[in-house]
Design a protein around this motif. Structure first.
Motif, PDB file in Angstrom:
ATOM      1  N   GLY A  34       0.828  -1.204   0.000  1.00 54.54           N
ATOM      2  CA  GLY A  34       0.000   0.000   0.000  1.00 54.54           C
ATOM      3  C   GLY A  34       0.857   1.246   0.000  1.00 54.54           C
ATOM      4  N   ASN A  75       0.612   3.353  -4.585  1.00 48.90           N
ATOM      5  CA  ASN A  75      -0.666   2.979  -5.202  1.00 48.90           C
ATOM      6  C   ASN A  75      -0.881   3.721  -6.515  1.00 48.90           C
ATOM      7  OD1 ASN A  75      -1.172   1.383  -2.962  1.00 48.90           O
ATOM      8  ND2 ASN A  75      -2.493   2.901  -1.978  1.00 48.90           N
ATOM      9  N   THR A 134     -10.213   1.171   0.340  1.00 51.72           N
ATOM     10  CA  THR A 134      -8.803   1.533   0.523  1.00 51.72           C
ATOM     11  C   THR A 134      -8.138   1.783  -0.830  1.00 51.72           C
ATOM     12  OG1 THR A 134      -8.712   0.063   2.445  1.00 51.72           O
ATOM     13  CG2 THR A 134      -6.610   0.850   1.558  1.00 51.72           C
ATOM     14  N   GLY A 135      -7.545   2.933  -0.998  1.00 48.30           N
ATOM     15  CA  GLY A 135      -6.822   3.240  -2.227  1.00 48.30           C
ATOM     16  C   GLY A 135      -7.687   3.641  -3.401  1.00 48.30           C
ATOM     17  N   ASP A 152      -6.581   6.942  -4.686  1.00 44.81           N
ATOM     18  CA  ASP A 152      -5.305   6.831  -5.408  1.00 44.81           C
ATOM     19  C   ASP A 152      -5.538   6.294  -6.814  1.00 44.81           C
ATOM     20  OD1 ASP A 152      -4.012   7.595  -3.040  1.00 44.81           O
ATOM     21  OD2 ASP A 152      -3.762   5.517  -2.394  1.00 44.81           O
ATOM     22  N   ALA A 177     -10.845  -0.609  -8.125  1.00 48.91           N
ATOM     23  CA  ALA A 177     -10.213  -0.641  -6.811  1.00 48.91           C
ATOM     24  C   ALA A 177     -11.165  -1.090  -5.714  1.00 48.91           C
ATOM     25  CB  ALA A 177      -9.636   0.734  -6.474  1.00 48.91           C
ATOM     26  N   SER A 229      -5.212  -2.094  -2.100  1.00 44.34           N
ATOM     27  CA  SER A 229      -5.197  -0.826  -2.826  1.00 44.34           C
ATOM     28  C   SER A 229      -4.449  -0.859  -4.152  1.00 44.34           C
ATOM     29  CB  SER A 229      -4.575   0.246  -1.935  1.00 44.34           C
ATOM     30  OG  SER A 229      -3.301  -0.158  -1.471  1.00 44.34           O
TER      31      SER A 229
END
Length: 275
Positions: free
Chosen positions: A37, A42, A233-234, A237, A266, A272
């Motif tokens: 991560g 990412n 998560t992510g 990004d 994602a 991520s």
């Protein structure tokens, strides 16, 4: 071809996907994974998957976690320093039912990123993860990279990273101005409020899409529907990477659509990075 230099965190994420809401002071069943991560890594990973030439500048330890943090970065030019004194950054990620995540980060070697670690900066865009600017240890390196990129004629993109620490930094944007693009989520945009005086701003609204503006025109992009949100998560990004893959030489609407496609991928998996 677009060439992007990304400066930011490389982490190992300890991801706990909860089966139910968190039972404070007791036990909550969860599926726990150790995954790569970090905001910078990412973005770099998703950019490489999009076919963009990308360089990642960062720092990891020499411990057993470093190879995990560096995994999933095929196609990325790694300008990553091995730190003999600091551990690789680690983040505990609690993922509630429905995919909302809460993070407990320990920056480790990320906060030791130094000006001496910076390679020559060449490309179309320098993208900086806000964590590198929010933390005092890495701030000088991040600010120096922005200054050098500006001198080299590169566009500069910044993701503010997280609303909570932004609330403790009332001069975040003044310190890094001028930049070309800011990529906050809705909460971060609220915290920054009157600070925002940037030529282009993209505000991310998760499932409600994103909005680009240059102060004169505004373009709204829709999110791509998914059957199930597993882990957010992510996602920001991933969106940033998709947007940046088009932005330097394309239209805002196309960049928003590319960001939405990456973000949709994602949120349908744990972790991520794109598998």
């Amino acid at each position: 071809m677009t060439k992007v230099v990304v400066l930011g965190d490389l982490n190992v994420d300890v991801v706990a996907v909860q089966s139910t809401s968190l039972a404070l002071g007791s036990d909550t069943a969860a599926r726990v994974s150790l995954l790569p991560g970090g905001g910078g890594a990412n973005v770099a990973s998703w950019l490489a998957k999009a076919g963009v030439e990308v360089t990642l500048v960062g720092r990891v330890g020499t411990d057993a976690l470093a190879p995990v943090a560096l995994s999933g970065l095929d196609g990325v030019d790694l300008q990553v320093v091995r730190d003999p004194e600091h551990a690789t950054g680690t983040c505990v990620v609690l993922v509630a039912p429905g995919g909302e995540r809460t993070m407990l980060p320990d920056p480790g070697a990320n906060d030791a990123l130094a000006v001496e670690d910076l390679p020559p900066l060449e490309g179309d865009v320098l993208h900086v993860s806000g964590y590198a600017l929010l933390r005092p240890g890495s701030r000088s390196a991040a600010l120096t990279a922005i200054e050098r990129a500006r001198e080299a004629g590169m566009k500069i993109s910044v993701d503010p990273a997280s609303s909570a620490p932004l609330g403790n930094d009332p001069v975040f944007l003044q310190r890094i101005a001028p930049i070309d693009l800011l990529l906050p989520n809705a909460d971060e945009a609220v915290v920054l409020g009157p600070q925002i005086d940037v030529p282009e701003v993209v505000v991310k609204f998760g499932a409600n899409g994103a909005r680009w503006t240059n102060g004169v025109e505004t373009v709204v992009g829709r999110a791509v529907p998914v059957d199930e949100v597993v882990d957010t998560t992510g996602a920001g990004d991933a969106f940033a990477a998709g947007f940046l893959s088009v932005w330097p030489h394309g239209m805002a609407a196309d960049a928003l659509a590319a960001g939405a496609r990456c973000a949709a991928k994602a949120v349908t998996r744990v972790g991520s990075r794109d598998a």
